[in-house]
Design an enzyme around this catalytic site. Sequence first.
Site, PDB file in Angstrom:
ATOM      1  N   SER A 136      -6.818   0.099  12.641  1.00  0.00           N
ATOM      2  CA  SER A 136      -7.951   0.688  11.843  1.00  0.00           C
ATOM      3  C   SER A 136      -8.058   1.639  10.926  1.00  0.00           C
ATOM      4  CB  SER A 136      -9.116  -0.526  11.937  1.00  0.00           C
ATOM      5  OG  SER A 136      -9.402  -0.583  10.852  1.00  0.00           O
ATOM      6  N   GLU A 241      -0.328  -1.869   7.125  1.00  0.00           N
ATOM      7  CA  GLU A 241      -1.315  -3.181   6.933  1.00  0.00           C
ATOM      8  C   GLU A 241      -2.615  -2.591   6.510  1.00  0.00           C
ATOM      9  OE1 GLU A 241      -4.068  -3.485   8.669  1.00  0.00           O
ATOM     10  OE2 GLU A 241      -4.488  -1.720   9.457  1.00  0.00           O
ATOM     11  N   HIS A 311      -5.275  -6.776  11.425  1.00  0.00           N
ATOM     12  CA  HIS A 311      -6.277  -7.028  11.452  1.00  0.00           C
ATOM     13  C   HIS A 311      -6.543  -8.564  11.799  1.00  0.00           C
ATOM     14  CE1 HIS A 311      -7.520  -3.131   9.641  1.00  0.00           C
ATOM     15  NE2 HIS A 311      -9.220  -3.129  10.743  1.00  0.00           N
TER      16      HIS A 311
END
Length: 341
Positions: A136, A241, A311
């Site tokens: 992230s 992502e 995630h």
Amino acid sequence: MQLDRRHLLAAAAALPWAAQAASPVGPLRAPRLKEGDTLGLISPANATFEREPLDTAVEALQALGFRVKLGQHVRARHGHLGGTDAQRAADLNAMFADPGVQGVIALTGGSGGTRMLPLVDYAQIRRTPKFFGGFSDLTALVNAIHQQTGLITFHSPVAGSEWNAFSVEHFKALVMRAESPLLRNPQRELGDNLVQTQWRTQTLRGGKARGPLTGGNLTVLTAMAGSAYWPRFQGAILFLEDINEYIYRVDRMLSTLRLTGALNQVAGVVLGQFTNCNPGEGYGTLTLDEVFDEYLLPLKVPVYRGAMIGHIKRKFTVPVGALAEIDGDAGTLQLLQPSVV
């Protein structure tokens, strides 16, 4: 003639993208982690406001077989951040300088990693290479550390992630056993269905290609564009992502990658999970399928979508900087070298 060549080299060094043209002499690999090693736990992104998430993260790392050393500022808070930029960078630098710490892992993601990049002691990291991982917002540090030092870093669970059997096995294979596994989504997980409905991969363009892995969270990656910490894309296998982004924003970020020239340099693209990325209320938009097709098919390189990166509860550990082979038809990534020694 020699003078002209020096002038050309000096001019090239002044270009904004010059940093990505200079490649290190092979990747730097950290020693593999072993049971009983000490992991430094730091909070380089969001603050953790309650005691229980920190306690749970420590217990999870201990259950993996590690001792845990808390960063001095792991409980700090500066707005939504886990301390000031200086505090968060100080914890990272201290863990790499501490001979009693064998690896460093982030407590959680969130935001703020790009703010501290100029404060990181990259020379120290080169002198004392150690495991470093997270995902992230940790995309910023994972890529900056590799770009500045050549150290293979890891797009991996954070300490506060759900450490289920799937994630644990992939983490241990790469980081503790120094294996070079095939990263492939689970096959034939049908449940009560006639066909598999979860963790499917889609081939956008078939074929195979080899290159070093780079990438992570699309939002954070594009926020680094033009900086000294921007990854090298030449011949790379790019993995991406994201979460909670409207599709028009995904479109805009892919446009940034194209405008910088990054997309035109890659050897292949792996699309992970784009969790809860939808049109949003009141927006007319392209679909994700259409956005990905329009940006990635013209590259004429292997591309597949749906890898277990992002995630999600069950996730791959992906080594940034390690050599891998993408198979767009099979929807797999084969690592071609150990990521630790």
